[in-house]
Scaffold this motif. Structure first.
Motif, short mmCIF file in Angstrom:
data_model
loop_
_atom_site.label_atom_id
_atom_site.label_comp_id
_atom_site.label_asym_id
_atom_site.label_seq_id
_atom_site.Cartn_x
_atom_site.Cartn_y
_atom_site.Cartn_z
N GLU A 144 12.48 -12.33 -11.07
CA GLU A 144 13.60 -12.91 -10.10
C GLU A 144 14.86 -12.52 -10.46
OE1 GLU A 144 13.66 -16.88 -7.21
OE2 GLU A 144 12.52 -17.05 -9.11
N ASP A 145 15.54 -12.27 -9.43
CA ASP A 145 16.90 -12.12 -9.63
C ASP A 145 17.68 -12.52 -8.12
OD1 ASP A 145 16.92 -9.85 -8.07
OD2 ASP A 145 17.49 -8.51 -9.69
N GLU A 146 19.04 -12.13 -8.05
CA GLU A 146 19.75 -12.48 -6.78
C GLU A 146 19.23 -11.92 -5.46
OE1 GLU A 146 22.34 -9.00 -8.57
OE2 GLU A 146 20.90 -10.96 -9.26
N HIS A 147 18.25 -10.76 -5.75
CA HIS A 147 17.75 -9.83 -4.54
C HIS A 147 16.23 -10.43 -4.29
CE1 HIS A 147 21.11 -7.30 -4.99
NE2 HIS A 147 20.76 -7.02 -6.26
N GLY A 148 16.02 -11.38 -4.89
CA GLY A 148 14.66 -11.93 -4.62
C GLY A 148 13.49 -12.07 -5.90
N LYS A 149 12.11 -12.09 -5.48
CA LYS A 149 11.27 -12.20 -6.22
C LYS A 149 9.91 -11.04 -6.22
CE LYS A 149 7.89 -14.89 -5.64
NZ LYS A 149 6.95 -16.32 -5.32
N ALA A 150 9.48 -10.48 -7.40
CA ALA A 150 8.66 -9.61 -7.45
C ALA A 150 7.73 -10.10 -8.55
CB ALA A 150 9.12 -8.42 -7.76
N VAL A 151 6.22 -9.73 -8.04
CA VAL A 151 5.15 -10.35 -8.95
C VAL A 151 4.35 -8.92 -9.59
CG1 VAL A 151 3.11 -11.52 -9.27
CG2 VAL A 151 4.82 -12.28 -7.42
N ILE A 152 4.29 -8.99 -10.81
CA ILE A 152 3.82 -7.75 -11.69
C ILE A 152 2.42 -8.23 -12.20
CG2 ILE A 152 4.00 -5.97 -13.26
CD1 ILE A 152 5.96 -5.84 -10.89
N SER A 153 1.28 -7.40 -12.25
CA SER A 153 0.26 -7.63 -13.28
C SER A 153 -0.15 -6.32 -13.55
CB SER A 153 -0.77 -8.54 -12.36
OG SER A 153 -1.25 -7.69 -11.56
N GLY A 154 -1.27 -6.08 -14.46
CA GLY A 154 -1.52 -4.73 -14.78
C GLY A 154 -2.82 -4.80 -15.64
N ILE A 155 -3.78 -3.40 -15.58
CA ILE A 155 -5.10 -3.46 -16.21
C ILE A 155 -4.83 -1.87 -17.01
CG2 ILE A 155 -6.27 -4.71 -14.64
CD1 ILE A 155 -6.98 -2.13 -13.39
N HIS A 156 -5.62 -2.07 -18.00
CA HIS A 156 -5.79 -0.57 -18.75
C HIS A 156 -6.84 0.34 -17.85
CE1 HIS A 156 -3.83 -1.76 -22.88
NE2 HIS A 156 -4.36 -2.94 -22.28
N THR A 157 -6.42 1.60 -17.98
CA THR A 157 -7.25 2.48 -17.52
C THR A 157 -7.61 3.66 -18.71
OG1 THR A 157 -5.67 4.08 -16.68
CG2 THR A 157 -6.62 2.36 -15.25
N VAL B 253 2.13 -3.89 -8.18
CA VAL B 253 3.49 -4.65 -7.99
C VAL B 253 3.47 -5.07 -6.67
CG1 VAL B 253 5.96 -3.73 -7.74
CG2 VAL B 253 4.41 -2.65 -9.48
N GLU B 254 3.79 -6.24 -6.45
CA GLU B 254 4.17 -6.98 -5.27
C GLU B 254 5.55 -7.33 -4.92
OE1 GLU B 254 3.44 -11.61 -3.78
OE2 GLU B 254 1.94 -10.74 -5.22
N ARG B 255 6.12 -6.70 -3.89
CA ARG B 255 7.55 -6.87 -3.85
C ARG B 255 7.99 -7.15 -2.42
NH1 ARG B 255 10.55 -2.94 -5.44
NH2 ARG B 255 9.29 -1.79 -6.76
N LYS B 256 7.04 -7.94 -1.60
CA LYS B 256 7.57 -8.02 -0.22
C LYS B 256 8.64 -9.24 -0.21
CE LYS B 256 3.54 -11.43 0.13
NZ LYS B 256 2.48 -11.07 -1.15
N ASP B 257 8.93 -10.02 -0.99
CA ASP B 257 10.10 -11.06 -1.22
C ASP B 257 11.13 -10.33 -2.01
OD1 ASP B 257 8.36 -12.65 0.25
OD2 ASP B 257 7.30 -13.29 -1.66
N TYR B 258 10.88 -8.97 -2.35
CA TYR B 258 12.30 -8.65 -3.21
C TYR B 258 13.01 -7.39 -2.35
CZ TYR B 258 15.13 -6.91 -6.87
OH TYR B 258 15.93 -6.49 -7.90
N GLU B 259 14.43 -7.60 -2.23
CA GLU B 259 15.22 -6.43 -1.60
C GLU B 259 16.32 -5.80 -2.61
OE1 GLU B 259 16.71 -8.59 1.63
OE2 GLU B 259 14.90 -8.68 2.69
N GLY B 260 16.18 -5.84 -3.86
CA GLY B 260 16.90 -5.22 -4.78
C GLY B 260 16.77 -3.56 -4.83
N PRO B 261 17.56 -2.98 -5.41
CA PRO B 261 17.31 -1.53 -5.70
C PRO B 261 16.00 -0.97 -6.51
CG PRO B 261 18.90 -2.20 -7.43
CD PRO B 261 18.56 -3.45 -6.48
#
Length: 380
Positions: A131-144, A153-161
């Motif tokens: 989270e920062d002044e541009h909003g919030k993002a959510v991250i998770s990850g798996i091995h391949t 990457v979930e970025r529907k609530d984030y508006e930064g660069p």
């Protein structure tokens, strides 16, 4: 950068795909590289990517630095270590420069993580918020395969660069884009007899379906061969061909890749354009090197693929390959490796209806690759 949340509007084109995530598209591809500043200059001035974001010492990051560049919907992240040890250094020491993260844009990073790990995926990172002044993002990850990671990457609530922890970044030296629009597909090379393992992974763990399969009768020359299966998510925005070596008289490009990369990894990224002649002309003029195709390839081209919209001469002069399927035709060309190790390269592709991958060009392509292998002394 803002992105619309459009998952409900996406049509399912692969009916066999479970598509339980779902995936909206490729969010970014991150490469671990020895010198991110110089790599960013290369991708900007040779390829036409525009710098959009940066993270490093100036943003409070002490162990590494990242530059984010974008062209069309293609976003690449170039990351280098700032300390002499750690995972990034280990990755570069073993593999050379190469793709570490294939980040997928999703509606719900927590659900994506839960759905894949409960089906057997090995966790890379549990869901967390940034989270920062541009909003919030959510991250998770798996091995391949290999050391390659899929981030969700979930970025529907984030508006930064780009993401929290990055600041907007630009340079005074401008470079015009080259007409690249989006990532068409990304190819993974895996070891002997590992293709079906990873095909099953994408089917069972991620809900993908198999689009097409090629065996050593389809993809072979007098000397080398490989096997390949193409996996796609339900809406067709993510396509991952998986290659493995096949027995041949000499060492195939897949074996050469694995020898120099020291394991499985991303072999090439196919970038889509609406005008391959203009794109490749610009890339070539900026120093990007492409595989050589003999003039004889074009002697019977129109007999094989039928009428096309493009003039044959510029295709011949550039070395662009053409193939047709039941839905139309495509034009494609492949770079030489863009690194000192003969590992990662790029494909430029323009689809004029065709949804296939250029099966009719495999022999010409492989012979071109073999000529380069011979020059490197690795066609043994």
């Amino acid at each position: 950068m803002t992105t619309d949340n459009t998952s409900l509007k996406l049509e399912k084109v692969m009916q066999d795909a479970e598509d339980f995530l779902p995936i909206l598209g490729t969010d970014f591809v991150e490469l671990y590289v020895g010198n991110a500043k110089q790599a960013a200059y290369y991708y900007q001035h040779a390829w036409g990517f525009q710098p959009v974001a940066y993270s490093g010492l100036e943003t409070g990051r002490k162990d590494s630095v990242s530059y984010v560049l974008q062209q069309g919907k293609i976003r690449i992240v170039l990351t280098s270590p700032l300390q002499p040890d750690g995972d990034i250094n280990a990755h570069i020491n073993k593999h050379g420069d190469g793709v570490k993260m294939v980040a997928l844009w999703v509606d719900d990073a927590k659900k994506s993580y839960e759905e894949t790990t409960k089906r057997g995926a090995k966790s890379y990172v549990a869901p967390y918020e940034m989270e920062d002044e541009h909003g919030k993002a959510v991250i998770s990850g798996i091995h391949t395969y290999g050391e390659t990671i899929h981030l969700f990457v979930e970025r529907k609530d984030y508006e930064g660069p780009f993401l929290p922890g990055y600041k907007a970044y630009a340079t005074k030296a401008e470079a015009k884009d080259t007409g690249l629009n989006y990532i068409d597909h990304m190819v993974g090379n895996v070891g002997w007899n590992e293709m079906n393992k990873w095909v099953d992974f994408y089917a069972k763990v991620m809900g993908f379906a198999q689009m097409v399969s090629f065996d050593d009768k389809d993809i072979s020359t007098d000397y080398t061969a490989l096997m390949s299966k193409v996996m796609s998510n339900g809406n067709g925005r993510i396509k991952f061909p998986i290659n493995e070596p096949a027995e041949g008289k000499k060492k195939s490009q897949i074996e050469e890749y694995i020898d120099f990369y020291h394991g499985a990894g991303v072999q090439h990224i196919a970038l889509a354009t609406d005008n391959i002649i203009e794109t490749v002309t610009q890339l070539r003029d900026r120093g990007v090197e492409f595989l050589y195709v003999p003039d004889t390839y074009y002697d019977t081209l129109l007999e094989r693929v039928g009428e096309i919209d493009e003039d044959l001469e510029p295709l011949k002069e550039l070395g662009v390959l053409v193939d047709r399927d039941d839905e139309g035709y495509l034009l494609q060309i492949f770079t030489k490796p863009v690194l000192d190790r003969p590992t990662m390269f790029f494909e430029i592709i323009q689809r004029k209806g065709a949804q296939s991958f250029g099966k009719g060009n495999f022999k010409a392509l492989f012979e071109a690759i073999e000529r380069e292998q011979d020059l490197r002394g690795t066609l043994q």
